[in-house]
Design an enzyme around this catalytic site. Structure first.
Site, PDB file in Angstrom:
ATOM      1  N   GLY A  26     -10.386  -7.922   0.334  1.00  0.00           N
ATOM      2  CA  GLY A  26      -9.181  -8.042   1.150  1.00  0.00           C
ATOM      3  C   GLY A  26      -8.599  -9.440   1.109  1.00  0.00           C
ATOM      4  O   GLY A  26      -7.436  -9.639   0.722  1.00  0.00           O
ATOM      5  N   LYS A  39     -19.726 -14.303   4.522  1.00  0.00           N
ATOM      6  CA  LYS A  39     -21.122 -13.988   4.837  1.00  0.00           C
ATOM      7  C   LYS A  39     -21.945 -13.511   3.652  1.00  0.00           C
ATOM      8  O   LYS A  39     -21.495 -12.677   2.876  1.00  0.00           O
ATOM      9  CB  LYS A  39     -21.160 -12.888   5.907  1.00  0.00           C
ATOM     10  CG  LYS A  39     -20.907 -13.406   7.306  1.00  0.00           C
ATOM     11  CD  LYS A  39     -20.503 -12.275   8.205  1.00  0.00           C
ATOM     12  CE  LYS A  39     -21.611 -11.926   9.184  1.00  0.00           C
ATOM     13  NZ  LYS A  39     -21.209 -10.755   9.994  1.00  0.00           N
ATOM     14  N   ARG A  44       0.820  -1.212   0.000  1.00  0.00           N
ATOM     15  CA  ARG A  44       0.000   0.000   0.000  1.00  0.00           C
ATOM     16  C   ARG A  44       0.856   1.264   0.000  1.00  0.00           C
ATOM     17  O   ARG A  44       0.447   2.279  -0.565  1.00  0.00           O
ATOM     18  CB  ARG A  44      -0.947   0.002   1.201  1.00  0.00           C
ATOM     19  CG  ARG A  44      -2.095  -0.953   0.975  1.00  0.00           C
ATOM     20  CD  ARG A  44      -3.113  -0.896   2.064  1.00  0.00           C
ATOM     21  NE  ARG A  44      -4.370  -1.450   1.589  1.00  0.00           N
ATOM     22  CZ  ARG A  44      -5.379  -1.807   2.371  1.00  0.00           C
ATOM     23  NH1 ARG A  44      -5.286  -1.659   3.673  1.00  0.00           N
ATOM     24  NH2 ARG A  44      -6.481  -2.296   1.858  1.00  0.00           N
ATOM     25  N   GLY A  97     -13.210  -3.280   0.858  1.00  0.00           N
ATOM     26  CA  GLY A  97     -14.509  -2.665   1.111  1.00  0.00           C
ATOM     27  C   GLY A  97     -14.852  -1.617   0.061  1.00  0.00           C
ATOM     28  O   GLY A  97     -15.987  -1.532  -0.406  1.00  0.00           O
TER      29      GLY A  97
HETATM   30  P1  ADP Z   1     -12.969 -10.821   0.995  1.00  0.00           P
HETATM   31  O1  ADP Z   1     -12.104 -10.217   2.070  1.00  0.00           O
HETATM   32  O2  ADP Z   1     -12.163 -11.252  -0.208  1.00  0.00           O
HETATM   33  O3  ADP Z   1     -14.124  -9.934   0.631  1.00  0.00           O
HETATM   34  P2  ADP Z   1     -14.453 -12.348   2.918  1.00  0.00           P
HETATM   35  O4  ADP Z   1     -13.860 -11.522   4.000  1.00  0.00           O
HETATM   36  O5  ADP Z   1     -15.882 -12.207   2.625  1.00  0.00           O
HETATM   37  O6  ADP Z   1     -13.605 -12.180   1.566  1.00  0.00           O
HETATM   38  O7  ADP Z   1     -14.253 -13.897   3.260  1.00  0.00           O
HETATM   39  C1  ADP Z   1     -12.995 -14.463   3.471  1.00  0.00           C
HETATM   40  C2  ADP Z   1     -13.071 -15.592   4.433  1.00  0.00           C
HETATM   41  O8  ADP Z   1     -14.068 -16.528   4.071  1.00  0.00           O
HETATM   42  C3  ADP Z   1     -11.776 -16.369   4.514  1.00  0.00           C
HETATM   43  O9  ADP Z   1     -11.216 -16.189   5.795  1.00  0.00           O
HETATM   44  C4  ADP Z   1     -12.172 -17.815   4.270  1.00  0.00           C
HETATM   45  O10 ADP Z   1     -11.528 -18.728   5.139  1.00  0.00           O
HETATM   46  C5  ADP Z   1     -13.656 -17.785   4.568  1.00  0.00           C
HETATM   47  N1  ADP Z   1     -14.357 -18.883   3.892  1.00  0.00           N
HETATM   48  C6  ADP Z   1     -14.465 -19.127   2.582  1.00  0.00           C
HETATM   49  N2  ADP Z   1     -15.163 -20.270   2.365  1.00  0.00           N
HETATM   50  C7  ADP Z   1     -15.502 -20.754   3.569  1.00  0.00           C
HETATM   51  C8  ADP Z   1     -16.225 -21.908   4.018  1.00  0.00           C
HETATM   52  N3  ADP Z   1     -16.747 -22.777   3.146  1.00  0.00           N
HETATM   53  N4  ADP Z   1     -16.370 -22.077   5.360  1.00  0.00           N
HETATM   54  C9  ADP Z   1     -15.854 -21.180   6.221  1.00  0.00           C
HETATM   55  N5  ADP Z   1     -15.171 -20.100   5.873  1.00  0.00           N
HETATM   56  C10 ADP Z   1     -14.986 -19.876   4.555  1.00  0.00           C
HETATM   57 MG    MG Z   2     -12.337 -10.103   4.205  1.00  0.00          MG
END
Ligand code: ADP
Ligand code: MG
Length: 409
Positions: free
Chosen positions: A367, A213, A35, A390
């Site tokens: 992220g 989520k 960054r 975000g």
């Molecule tokens: P990003 O930061 O790319 O937007 P998120 O923060 O929404 O992604 O989600 C990332 C997390 O989701 C990771 O820590 C990963 O371990 C978790 N994850 C992905 N698939 C599963 C699953 N099937 N069960 C539990 N956790 C999961």
């Molecule tokens: Mg995340």
């Protein structure tokens, strides 16, 4: 909107630059300087033009609701910006970099007054101020009084209407002072705008959504359904959709309050929302080294097992879909990529993007997804890996709008 390129005659001018130096660090040891590196073109351009630079950024979180003052002090200490100033000085030896430990008052004012043309002052973590996240007018006024010009280059913070990102520029703009976008902002906004406003030649436009989520990403799903040809769902959120459609998901993570939404969303998508056809499942989530069972399963997941990654058939299906794409937006890992056994789904998406070999415009925003792409060595295969998780999601949700950009218009 003007950009750093348009700013001239800067010698003697105090230029406030909101950067995103929210780097991953622990006890002052910075894990990844990406960054900081990403902001260097803007900083160099301004310093070379003779500006006196005031850099502001937040670092980590300070929970001001915490009643124990000692704990707040500890949070401050854990998010001290001084090591970032040191890293910046090492990355940019041609310009003197100073650090100001104060976020307000005489000490800060004196530090700004002492700046010579082409010098840089990094100010302590903006979140040391309780008013930062509330966009406190008095705080914004004090910070704005230090500057003659405002430059926004903190893409990762542009979705937040805080004092340092919205309060300061709105005051300076009102006073008729120049407000501009930095190089990093320009690149991020241009690349994400492609995902917000796809053209005919971008079709098929395929989105890949995963992560933890559904509730975090409802607005993104809704927005993407209007723009994309197909959405490929993975990650934990897939199981909320599957349960909503009547499948058994064992002990997979499910958001029960999102079941109605998931069902409606799936039906309205009319076949354009794809769910995993098989999953990697396990009886023990935490890897404590003592023999856990890992299986691949189509259809219902048995009790006592949970889905932790997309399975081989899904990997192949998603890959075939991606290979047809001309535009790809990806957010959220396909599985628990932090554990080696559950990385294959996330790697399969990376592999498909590599196989596209530049035949599509490919963007990763998120992220955890961005750090997975880097960790697995696929960063160069993407057209763009966003520095803001975000912010990139919010740009998709809000049809290209970000508070930190809109305020400059
Ligand atoms: P990003 O930061 O790319 O937007 P998120 O923060 O929404 O992604 O989600 C990332 C997390 O989701 C990771 O820590 C990963 O371990 C978790 N994850 C992905 N698939 C599963 C699953 N099937 N069960 C539990 N956790 C999961
Ligand atoms: Mg995340």
């Amino acid at each position: 909107m003007i950009t750093v390129k348009d700013l001239n005659d800067l010698s003697g001018k105090r230029v406030y630059v909101r950067v995103d130096f929210n780097v991953p660090q622990k006890n002052g040891v910075i894990r990844d300087t990406n960054r900081i590196v990403a902001a260097l073109p803007t900083i160099r351009e301004l310093a070379d033009k003779g500006a006196k630079l005031i850099l502001m950024s937040h670092l980590g979180k300070i929970k001001w609701k915490e009643p124990d003052l000692a704990k707040i002090e500890a949070m401050k200490k854990a998010n001290d910006m001084a090591p970032v100033a040191k890293a910046l000085a090492e990355l940019m030896p041609e310009h003197p970099v100073h650090f100001c430990p104060a976020t307000r008052g005489k000490e800060l004012k004196d530090a700004v007054d002492a700046l010579k043309d082409g010098e840089v002052l990094l100010v302590q973590n903006t979140r040391y101020e309780k008013g930062e996240e509330k966009n406190d007018p008095a705080l914004a006024k004090e910070w704005a009084s230090l500057a003659d010009v405002y430059v926004m280059d903190a893409f990762g913070s542009a979705h937040r209407a805080h004092a340092s990102t919205v309060g300061v520029p709105s005051i300076l703009k009102e006073e008729g002072k120049p407000v501009a976008l930095g190089f990093l902002m320009l690149k991020e906004v241009a690349n994400l705008t492609k995902c917000v406003e796809p053209e005919e030649s971008d079709r098929p436009y395929i989105a890949v959504l995963g992560g933890f989520k559904v509730s975090d990403k409802i607005k993104v799903i809704d927005s993407l359904l209007k723009k994309c040809d197909k959405i490929l769902i993975g990650g934990a959120m897939a199981y909320t959709f599957k349960k909503a459609l009547g499948e058994k998901v064992g002990s997979s993570p499910v958001e029960d309050d999102q079941l109605d939404y998931a069902k409606r969303c799936y039906e309205e998508a009319n076949g354009r929302l794809l769910l995993p056809i098989d999953s990697v499942i396990t009886d023990k989530f935490e890897d404590d080294g003592s023999g856990r069972i890992i299986l691949t399963k189509e259809g219902d997941i048995p009790d006592g097992f949970e889905g932790v990654d997309i399975g081989p058939k899904t990997r192949e299906l998603y890959k075939q879909e991606l290979l047809k794409a001309h535009l790809v937006f990806w957010n959220g890992p396909m599985g628990v990529f932090e554990q080696e056994e559950f990385q294959s789904g996330t790697i399969a998406i990376c592999e498909a993007v590599r196989e596209l070999d530049g035949h599509a415009f490919t963007v990763c925003g998120g992220g955890d997804s961005a750090s997975a792409v880097k960790q697995f060595g696929y960063k160069e295969d993407f057209s763009h890996v966003s520095t803001g998780g975000g912010a990139s999601l919010e740009m998709i949700e809000n049809d290209g709008h970000l508070p930190g950009v809109d305020v400059l218009k």
